[in-house]
Design a protein around this motif. Structure first.
Motif: not given
Length: 113
Positions: A7-36
């Motif tokens: 995340g960060g501060l960006v001007q209108p029209g700009g872009s970002l790349r959000l990342s999310c990593a798990a610190s450990g292994y997660i079993f039986s994942i059905n879905a991954r999502a982003w909320y705000r």
């Protein structure tokens, strides 16, 4: 267990790349999502991707945001383009399994000139 970044501060029209990593292994994942969650508003689903690769996007972000995942790294990403002031919010990653729901700590995205 989930760490979101990008995340960060960006001007209108700009872009970002959000990342999310798990610190450990997660079993039986059905879905991954982003909320705000914007100030004074409820948390909303922005995008999701199932284990089979099917994606969903909220109407407000369709065509501008792209969710992806790296199964080998247990990570989920979201490329956010053409940002608008109304995209300003704390963005949370989420992983759903058969028995649990995991949340990251959130990363702030602020769109302002």
């Amino acid at each position: 267990q989930l760490q979101a970044s990008g995340g960060g501060l960006v001007q209108p029209g700009g872009s970002l790349r959000l990342s999310c990593a798990a610190s450990g292994y997660i079993f039986s994942i059905n879905a991954r999502a982003w909320y705000r969650q914007a100030p004074g508003k409820q948390r909303e689903l922005v995008a999701s991707i199932t284990n089979g690769g099917s994606t969903y996007y909220a109407a407000s972000v369709k065509g501008r945001f792209t969710i992806s995942r790296d199964i080998t790294k247990n990570a989920v990403f979201m490329q956010v383009n053409s940002l608008k002031p109304e995209d300003t919010a704390v963005y949370y990653c989420n992983v759903q399994t058969m028995t649990a729901n995991y949340w990251g700590q959130g990363t702030q995205v602020t769109v302002s000139s």
